[in-house]
Design an enzyme around this catalytic site. Structure first.
Site, short mmCIF file in Angstrom:
data_model
loop_
_atom_site.label_atom_id
_atom_site.label_comp_id
_atom_site.label_asym_id
_atom_site.label_seq_id
_atom_site.Cartn_x
_atom_site.Cartn_y
_atom_site.Cartn_z
N LYS A 1 0.85 -1.20 0.00
CA LYS A 1 0.00 0.00 0.00
C LYS A 1 0.88 1.25 0.00
O LYS A 1 1.85 1.32 0.75
CB LYS A 1 -0.92 0.02 1.23
CG LYS A 1 -1.99 -1.09 1.21
CD LYS A 1 -2.85 -1.02 2.47
CE LYS A 1 -3.72 -2.25 2.62
NZ LYS A 1 -5.02 -2.19 1.98
N ASP B 1 -5.05 -13.94 11.31
CA ASP B 1 -5.40 -13.33 10.02
C ASP B 1 -4.80 -11.94 9.87
O ASP B 1 -4.39 -11.55 8.78
CB ASP B 1 -6.94 -13.27 9.92
CG ASP B 1 -7.42 -12.77 8.56
OD1 ASP B 1 -6.90 -13.26 7.55
OD2 ASP B 1 -8.32 -11.91 8.52
N HIS C 1 -0.02 -8.41 9.05
CA HIS C 1 -0.18 -6.98 8.74
C HIS C 1 0.17 -6.09 9.95
O HIS C 1 0.84 -5.08 9.82
CB HIS C 1 -1.62 -6.67 8.33
CG HIS C 1 -2.14 -7.55 7.24
ND1 HIS C 1 -1.36 -7.97 6.19
CD2 HIS C 1 -3.37 -8.10 7.03
CE1 HIS C 1 -2.10 -8.73 5.38
NE2 HIS C 1 -3.31 -8.83 5.87
N LYS D 1 -13.34 -7.30 12.94
CA LYS D 1 -14.33 -7.27 11.85
C LYS D 1 -15.64 -6.76 12.42
O LYS D 1 -15.91 -6.88 13.61
CB LYS D 1 -14.52 -8.68 11.29
CG LYS D 1 -13.26 -9.16 10.52
CD LYS D 1 -13.61 -10.20 9.49
CE LYS D 1 -12.39 -10.71 8.76
NZ LYS D 1 -11.90 -9.80 7.72
C1 BG6 Z 1 -6.55 -9.93 4.57
C2 BG6 Z 1 -7.36 -10.67 5.58
O1 BG6 Z 1 -5.19 -10.29 4.66
O2 BG6 Z 1 -6.67 -8.54 4.79
C3 BG6 Z 1 -8.81 -10.25 5.52
O3 BG6 Z 1 -7.26 -12.06 5.33
C4 BG6 Z 1 -8.94 -8.75 5.65
O4 BG6 Z 1 -9.57 -10.89 6.53
C5 BG6 Z 1 -8.00 -8.07 4.66
O5 BG6 Z 1 -10.27 -8.40 5.38
C6 BG6 Z 1 -7.98 -6.58 4.90
O6 BG6 Z 1 -7.24 -6.00 3.88
P1 BG6 Z 1 -7.54 -4.53 3.42
O7 BG6 Z 1 -6.50 -4.24 2.39
O8 BG6 Z 1 -8.94 -4.52 2.89
O9 BG6 Z 1 -7.40 -3.70 4.65
#
Ligand code: BG6
Length: 512
Positions: free
Chosen positions: A205, A258, A263, A363
């Protein structure tokens, strides 16, 4: 040609010079990722002239499709998932798009692939360089890697000399420390670490790449970026989406695996690491690894103070009723999978000792927002305390807004115009949309370009992956041994009350 166009042309030329010809094999080409992200990103690169001259794509999966079936299905996906891209150049791109039905259980599947690739190498002039993109279900990863190794397709395990093989893999990189180590061991049987590209799409990003630029290309922020000036740091990755159609995967994963293992730790390392001595991939990856090594192991005895989990019940998102997690399609009615996780972390080094890092992701929260906020210490002398304003919990806050409202803002106090000393908190704002007014490339465009040019900077290295699993191990264990009381937050709220308590216990508040 204006300055912007000139820059773009210069970048394009630089890229063409860097990328060697190659064939990209997408394993699991019938899946969602290929449709939604990979083909749109490759097509966008093609349109911008950022693919190398000798290049082709081979979609591979079990489903029986002809080349033309595959091409038309990919064309439809672009119309659906990347509608901003004109299809005017599609036929030229589609000429280098192929499909091979393959069964990964069978060695003959790999030998067919090798033969097919051999033909395409000659036809497209790929110099026999191959990128294998694993976009299958994770349970097939090891089998595919070993199959590739046995087929001779990865014969050059010695570094970057042409012809080279590279492998791109999507998360999850294992399910816990042990399985991550096993997967890494299998990968290393066949590939050299320099040939392994573990994707964390957050690192692609624009706003995430800007963290390093913001910190290390400016001189005024870094002197404040430490325990002397920073009271605490928050990282929020909030989604309004639910589990969508991914229950099979998510039931096994949950929020910690996840979002936090990958991330969240990526953002944490970028915001807290030391400046690298150069932009060489290994210099940057070393700093990220060093930072994770400094994260204080989570004390299993203090887990209830340091970690919170949650699962959404029914509620409302944008005024519309939505079901609870346990009532989502294909989710176990008694599921104990967490859809929310928050941690309080410390980094045991000279720069950050005793500065709490509060991180959370969930979520079905009230708002979709990903941001990192640095909360600075309050002014030492409350000169304006009679106005009441500076006595609240606020302080200067620098917000790195990753999405959706991309930008950076700085919160500061100012005098409200008038005859008395009335103060107000205001934001000084930089916004990508208004500053540049141009399309930002998708995360996958950037990551694919880097993979094509052999730049591993934005990909997760073995030690970083293993360290992040190691850090989460006590939480994973504690949560697996103790039954939660789920659901514990309503869809559309800001998560479980316990998460507010986690930060309020330190007289602080979540930023949003
Ligand atoms: C993914 C996860 O890696 O990232 C998802 O598996 C999540 O659960 C997604 O929704 C979020 O990504 P972004 O780019 O939409 O923030």
């Amino acid at each position: 040609m204006n300055l912007d166009e000139a820059t773009l042309v210069a970048q394009t030329h630089a890229q063409e010079a860097l990328s060697e010809p190659c064939a990209m094999v997408i394993m699991g080409a019938h899946g969602d990722l290929t449709k939604r992200k990979l083909i749109p990103a490759l097509y966008a690169l093609f349109v911008q002239g950022l693919l190398p001259k000798g290049f082709c794509v081979i979609g591979v999966s079990r489903t029986q499709l002809s080349h033309d079936d595959f091409r038309s299905s990919m064309k439809e996906s672009i119309a659906e998932f990347a509608s901003d891209l004109s299809l005017a150049n599609w036929e030229d791109f589609a000429g280098a798009l192929y499909y091979l039905p393959t069964n990964f259980d069978n060695p003959s599947g790999f030998s067919n692939l090798a033969a097919f690739l051999g033909d395409l190498d000659s036809k497209h002039g790929t110099a026999s360089n191959h990128i294998f993109y694993l976009s299958t279900i994770p349970s097939l990863y090891e089998q595919i890697v070993l199959g590739l190794g046995a087929s001779g397709l990865t014969r050059e395990k010695t570094g970057l000399k042409s012809p080279w093989p590279r492998i791109v893999i999507e998360k999850p990189f294992g399910h816990d420390l042990e399985s991550a180590k096993k997967l890494n061991a299998v990968l290393h049987q066949v590939f050299d670490e320099s040939q392994i590209y573990r994707i964390d799409h957050y690192l692609g990003k624009e706003t995430v790449q800007n963290i390093m630029v913001f910190r290390f290309a400016n001189s005024i922020f870094e002197p404040l970026w430490n325990r002397e000036h920073v009271d605490h740091v928050q990282i929020t990755m909030a989604e309004t989406l639910g589990v969508e159609n991914r229950a099979a995967y998510y039931e096994e994963a949950g929020c910690l695996r996840d979002m936090l293992q990958n991330h969240m730790f990526s953002l944490l390392s970028l915001v807290a690491m030391e400046p690298p001595i150069s932009l060489e991939p290994e210099e940057i990856r070393d700093e990220k690894a060093k930072l994770l090594k400094a994260v204080k192991p989570i004390d299993p005895e203090r887990l209830n103070e340091l970690a919170v989990r949650g699962q959404y019940g029914p509620g409302f998102i944008s005024g519309q009723p939505v079901p609870g997690y346990r009532n989502e399609e294909k989710v176990n009615l008694k599921s104990n999978t967490e859809t929310y996780a928050a941690l309080k972390l410390f980094i045991d080094n000279w720069r950050w000792a005793d500065v709490p890092f509060y991180v959370r992701s969930g979520k079905r929260l009230e708002k979709a927002v990903t941001e990192i906020t640095m909360h600075f210490r309050r002014a030492p002398h409350r000169l304006f305390s009679h106005t009441g304003l500076t006595d609240d919990l606020s302080s200067n806050v620098l917000a790195l807004r990753i999405q959706p409202d991309e930008g950076i803002s700085l919160k500061f106090v100012t005098k409200f115009p008038g005859p008395t000393n009335q103060l107000r908190w205001l934001d000084m704002v930089f916004s990508y949309g208004t500053a540049f007014g141009r399309r930002s490339p998708s995360a996958y465009e950037r990551l694919l370009v880097d993979c094509l040019s052999g730049d591993t900077t934005l990909f997760a290295r073995t030690d970083v992956v293993e360290k992040s699993w190691e850090l989460l191990a006590p939480v994973i264990e504690h949560w697996s041994l103790n039954k939660p009381n789920f659901p514990n937050y309503a869809a559309g709220s800001w998560g479980p009350v316990a998460s507010d308590r986690l930060i309020q216990a330190d007289d602080r508040e979540w930023q949003c």
